[in-house]
Design a protein around this motif. Structure first.
Motif, PDB file in Angstrom:
ATOM      1  N   ILE A 203       0.844  -1.252  -0.008  1.00  0.00           N
ATOM      2  CA  ILE A 203      -0.075  -0.031  -0.193  1.00  0.00           C
ATOM      3  C   ILE A 203       0.969   1.396   0.073  1.00  0.00           C
ATOM      4  N   GLY A 204       2.117   1.377   0.674  1.00  0.00           N
ATOM      5  CA  GLY A 204       2.987   2.142   0.871  1.00  0.00           C
ATOM      6  C   GLY A 204       3.447   2.431  -0.389  1.00  0.00           C
ATOM      7  N   LEU A 205       3.869   1.618  -1.317  1.00  0.00           N
ATOM      8  CA  LEU A 205       4.622   1.876  -2.617  1.00  0.00           C
ATOM      9  C   LEU A 205       3.319   2.405  -3.358  1.00  0.00           C
ATOM     10  N   LEU A 206       2.126   2.013  -3.241  1.00  0.00           N
ATOM     11  CA  LEU A 206       1.147   2.391  -4.172  1.00  0.00           C
ATOM     12  C   LEU A 206       1.172   3.846  -4.025  1.00  0.00           C
ATOM     13  N   LEU A 207       1.015   4.278  -2.652  1.00  0.00           N
ATOM     14  CA  LEU A 207       0.306   5.584  -2.405  1.00  0.00           C
ATOM     15  C   LEU A 207       1.470   6.470  -2.539  1.00  0.00           C
ATOM     16  N   ALA A 208       3.023   6.171  -2.419  1.00  0.00           N
ATOM     17  CA  ALA A 208       4.074   7.120  -2.858  1.00  0.00           C
ATOM     18  C   ALA A 208       4.121   7.234  -4.263  1.00  0.00           C
ATOM     19  N   TRP A 209       3.817   6.023  -4.995  1.00  0.00           N
ATOM     20  CA  TRP A 209       3.848   6.236  -6.455  1.00  0.00           C
ATOM     21  C   TRP A 209       2.543   7.385  -6.850  1.00  0.00           C
ATOM     22  N   ALA A 210       1.353   7.331  -6.051  1.00  0.00           N
ATOM     23  CA  ALA A 210       0.479   8.201  -6.534  1.00  0.00           C
ATOM     24  C   ALA A 210       0.622   9.794  -5.906  1.00  0.00           C
ATOM     25  N   ALA A 211       1.417   9.808  -4.868  1.00  0.00           N
ATOM     26  CA  ALA A 211       1.844  10.996  -4.261  1.00  0.00           C
ATOM     27  C   ALA A 211       2.888  11.816  -5.105  1.00  0.00           C
ATOM     28  N   LYS A 212       3.393  10.892  -6.025  1.00  0.00           N
ATOM     29  CA  LYS A 212       4.480  11.526  -7.033  1.00  0.00           C
ATOM     30  C   LYS A 212       3.723  12.717  -7.984  1.00  0.00           C
ATOM     31  N   ASP A 213       2.370  12.188  -8.317  1.00  0.00           N
ATOM     32  CA  ASP A 213       1.686  12.911  -8.940  1.00  0.00           C
ATOM     33  C   ASP A 213       0.799  14.137  -8.465  1.00  0.00           C
ATOM     34  N   PHE A 214       0.910  14.339  -7.321  1.00  0.00           N
ATOM     35  CA  PHE A 214       0.074  15.502  -6.820  1.00  0.00           C
ATOM     36  C   PHE A 214       0.780  16.865  -7.120  1.00  0.00           C
ATOM     37  N   PRO A 215      -0.175  17.548  -7.059  1.00  0.00           N
ATOM     38  CA  PRO A 215       0.643  19.327  -7.454  1.00  0.00           C
ATOM     39  C   PRO A 215       1.567  19.435  -6.215  1.00  0.00           C
ATOM     40  N   SER A 216       2.626  20.015  -6.589  1.00  0.00           N
ATOM     41  CA  SER A 216       3.648  20.292  -5.707  1.00  0.00           C
ATOM     42  C   SER A 216       3.045  21.275  -4.535  1.00  0.00           C
ATOM     43  N   TRP A 217       3.749  21.080  -3.585  1.00  0.00           N
ATOM     44  CA  TRP A 217       3.167  21.834  -2.260  1.00  0.00           C
ATOM     45  C   TRP A 217       3.259  23.246  -2.209  1.00  0.00           C
ATOM     46  N   GLY A 218       2.044  23.802  -2.116  1.00  0.00           N
ATOM     47  CA  GLY A 218       1.769  25.162  -1.946  1.00  0.00           C
ATOM     48  C   GLY A 218       1.623  25.923  -3.307  1.00  0.00           C
ATOM     49  N   ASP A 219       0.975  25.138  -4.386  1.00  0.00           N
ATOM     50  CA  ASP A 219       0.792  25.523  -5.627  1.00  0.00           C
ATOM     51  C   ASP A 219      -0.624  26.316  -5.641  1.00  0.00           C
ATOM     52  N   PRO A 220      -0.539  27.548  -5.928  1.00  0.00           N
ATOM     53  CA  PRO A 220      -1.986  28.242  -5.838  1.00  0.00           C
ATOM     54  C   PRO A 220      -2.791  27.864  -7.078  1.00  0.00           C
ATOM     55  N   GLN A 221      -2.063  26.840  -8.242  1.00  0.00           N
ATOM     56  CA  GLN A 221      -3.183  26.549  -9.166  1.00  0.00           C
ATOM     57  C   GLN A 221      -3.611  25.159  -8.981  1.00  0.00           C
TER      58      GLN A 221
END
Lengths: 249, 82, 139, 246
Positions: free
Chosen positions: A12-30
């Motif tokens: 689960i951790g590998l999956l979630l970390a893989w998904a977290a890679k695609d999140f918008p970067s921290w503090g992105d107003p857009q």
């Protein structure tokens, strides 16, 4: 069991970390959450609609009032369930406690508590009433108020605190809070609006519709504060005595 | 940069404290360490700009839930097996 | 780090030179508070038994928190407007609250330990402890 | 290692909040699955919950934005501005919608609202779960999962199969006390005398061995021989309980 859990969690951790890679970067107003029309609408229109500077309070008590009402009901039902789960059961409880509390209330502690409990309660009321223009609101003020009663119970005895705030009155007050909340909603329903549409309260009170929403929010927060105060104290009283309401912590 | 450093420090400390509160055998110590965890969370949220959430966490997480946990452990066995 | 802090204070108070003294007092109070806090932390780790540890924790905690908060209040003072005074008053209220509650909480902890028959270490125990600490070093 | 575009930079520098959220969530999940003690499981549940709250709040952060409370120049009500100086024209001019260029100055309030209620509901559910734990402890005398499963299995086999030994015997004295009526306390008949004390003595001895086991309470457990009548905790009531707040 533990190995299986570890492997599962690794996957689960590998999956979630893989998904977290695609999140918008921290503090992105857009980022999608920040640029969504709902959030922008709340930020832009809160001041005009309700005249409340604190957007969190406005969204909590007005735009999403239905949600908050049933969150309060959840808190109430949880307190009721704790009380009724612990109350019944076998009368002879043979299990002894691990701790033995064996001394009388301490003079220094009780005097300090005597000094600071009124301050805590006034601060709780301030937080509740000042939640429109500063951080705070019904939940925080209610919890602080309940904490003052817990403090009395800790420093003296549970009996002393229960003499101030009996457990039956706890649930009466908690129910009263929900009745206040739902009553304000029903009042606006009877005045021609929808449930919890506070702007219609301006028909019977001599204020503008925006100020009607402002003051109705205060009433709603008071209801939430009642419920949370009573339930926090009831939780403590039930759990610390194992439902017997005596020989507490 | 200063705030980012602060953020990073708190985030690393959070993981340490979370593991510690599950590691300890004594349940009272576990509850107190969990209060530290809640307080670190409160700091993190104040730093992120969520002041209302920080206030709620300070009253609820670090205050009432610790008291409730200790009040429960008072009626149970204090030592845990793991 | 202290350099950057001091330069920040200096540049900020260069606009209003009368406030330099107040800001300097505030910052120095904060630094002294941090030093006391370091002493508290070291004391809690290094002292041998519960009572001495609580002694370090109770005293250092109260004093350092009060010093830091008062220094913070002084640094936040910018002018004599009502807002500044109100902020200082609020911070002093917190200082008063801590001044009342922290000694009480350390007293309650001490008393709980005393009721729980926790004994302070005597001379012999300390000698034993010293020996036990000295042994691994000699090996 | 930390150059732009590498996975370390993406996960550990730019998205550290999300990475820590994943780690905390896994710690909580692992505690809920693998820990033996029920209270530890509940602490793991709380860690899981705070991890999700961390995720939500991290979503709402904007770079360089302030807290979601109107600054004085944007505040239509003007309560802050009035304190600052005596500009009364803020009160007189009509309220207007915040222009779109000012919107990114404020953090997204929506996740805060969702999570604020979630925290309070979280403590309520934590209390509920703790009360269930207390009830389990009252019934089975343990909150360790393996001992609990063992006891449950033993009870199941006893209930299903052959020798219904313990439960009926425990129940008969109560039934007899109910049916035999008021002779329970005064003169004990031969049957109840032979039948009744056995379970009670067994329970008492069990509890005594349990509490004296940890050996921390040796000085205090000397007067526990007759603790059937005496409450465990003796704490005097407060001196003047009524005068406190009046």
């Amino acid at each position: 069991m533990k190995k299986a859990a570890f492997i599962l969690i690794l996957c689960i951790g590998l999956l979630l970390a893989w998904a977290a890679k695609d999140f918008p970067s921290w503090g992105d107003p857009q980022s999608p959450a920040s640029s969504s029309p709902v959030a922008s609408h709340f930020i832009a229109n809160t001041g005009v609609d309700t005249e409340v500077p604190n957007m969190v309070t406005a969204v909590l008590a007005d735009y999403r009032g239905f949600d908050t009402m049933f969150e309060t009901v959840v808190v109430f039902i949880a307190g009721l369930a704790v009380f009724s789960i612990l109350r019944g059961g076998p009368k002879n409880r043979t299990r002894d406690r691990e701790f033995v509390v064996d001394f009388e209330p301490d003079l220094i502690v009780t005097n300090t508590v005597r000094l600071i409990v009124p301050v805590i309660q006034i601060f709780a009321l301030y937080v509740l009433a000042h939640g429109h223009v500063s951080p705070g609101g019904g939940f925080q003020g209610g919890v602080a108020m309940g904490a003052s009663f817990i403090l009395i119970a800790l420093s003296w005895d549970l009996k002393t605190a229960l003499a101030r705030f009996p457990i039956e009155r706890c649930f009466t007050v908690a129910a009263l809070g929900i009745v206040i909340y739902a009553g304000i909603g029903l009042l606006s329903l009877f005045l021609g609006g929808e449930f919890l549409d506070y702007a219609h309260l301006a028909k019977i009170f001599p204020v503008s519709p925006e100020m009607a929403r402002y003051h109705a929010m205060l009433g709603v927060e008071i209801g939430v504060g009642f419920t949370v105060t009573a339930i926090m104290f009831a939780l403590y009283a039930s759990l610390s005595t194992d439902g017997r309401m005596r020989d507490g912590l | 940069m200063g705030l980012e450093l602060f953020n990073t420090l708190i985030l690393c400390l959070l993981v340490v404290v979370a593991v510690l509160s599950l590691w300890v055998r004594d349940l009272v110590v576990s509850a107190v360490v969990f209060a530290i965890y809640s307080f670190l969370m409160c700091l993190l949220w104040a730093e992120m700009g969520a002041v209302d959430v920080a206030f709620t966490e300070a009253t609820v997480g670090a205050g009432v839930s610790t008291v409730v946990l200790i009040a429960t452990v008072f009626n149970l066995k204090r030592k845990a097996k793991d | 780090m202290i350099d950057t802090l001091a330069s920040a204070v200096l540049t900020e108070s260069a606009n209003s030179p009368g406030w330099f003294l107040v800001h300097a007092i505030g910052v120095s109070m904060g630094i002294v508070g941090l030093i006391f806090f370091l002493g508290t932390a070291v004391g809690v780790v290094r002292f041998p038994d519960f009572y001495t540890r609580m002694h370090a924790a109770g005293k250092g905690d109260t004093l350092s928190t009060m010093l830091m908060l008062t220094g913070f209040g002084l640094v936040m003072m910018e002018d004599f407007s009502a807002n500044s005074w109100l902020l200082l008053l609020k911070i002093l209220g917190i200082v008063l609250f801590i001044f009342i509650t922290t000694p009480t909480s350390s007293h309650a902890l001490m008393r709980a330990a005393f009721e729980d028959d926790e004994m302070p270490l005597g001379e012999e125990d300390l000698n034993k402890l010293r020996k036990r600490r000295a042994k691994p070093k000699s090996k | 290692m930390f150059e732009d575009g590498s996975i370390f930079n993406q996960l550990l520098v730019e998205r550290l909040n999300y990475f820590i959220y994943v780690v905390l969530l896994l710690i909580g999940l692992w505690a809920m699955i693998a820990k033996n003690n029920l209270i530890k499981k509940l602490i793991g549940m709380s860690i899981f919950q705070t991890a999700i709250i961390l995720f939500y709040v991290s979503i709402g952060v904007k770079e360089g934005a302030t807290i979601p409370i109107y600054l004085p120049e944007h505040d239509p009500h003007g309560s802050h501005a009035q304190l600052d100086s005596n500009q009364t024209d803020l009160l007189s001019h009509g309220a207007k919608v915040l222009e779109a260029s000012a919107v990114p100055n404020y953090t997204n309030p929506l996740p805060h609202v969702l999570m604020l209620t979630a925290i309070v509901v979280g403590v309520a559910t934590l209390g509920l779960a703790l009360s269930v734990c207390l009830r389990i402890y009252r019934g089975y005398g343990t909150v360790e999962e393996d001992e609990l499963l063992e006891k449950l299995e033993r009870e199941d086999s006893r209930k299903a199969g052959g020798s219904n030994k313990r439960r009926p015997r425990r129940r008969t004295p109560a039934n007899k006390g109910g049916t035999a009526g008021q002779s329970k306390r005064g003169q004990t008949t031969e049957k109840t005398k032979s039948d009744k004390p056995t379970p009670r003595r067994r329970q008492a001895s069990k509890s005594r061995t349990k509490t004296n086991g940890p050996a921390k309470e040796q000085p205090k457990s000397s007067n526990k021989e007759n603790d059937k009548t005496k409450p465990v905790k003796r704490r005097r009531p407060a001196k003047k309980p009524k005068e406190d707040e009046s």
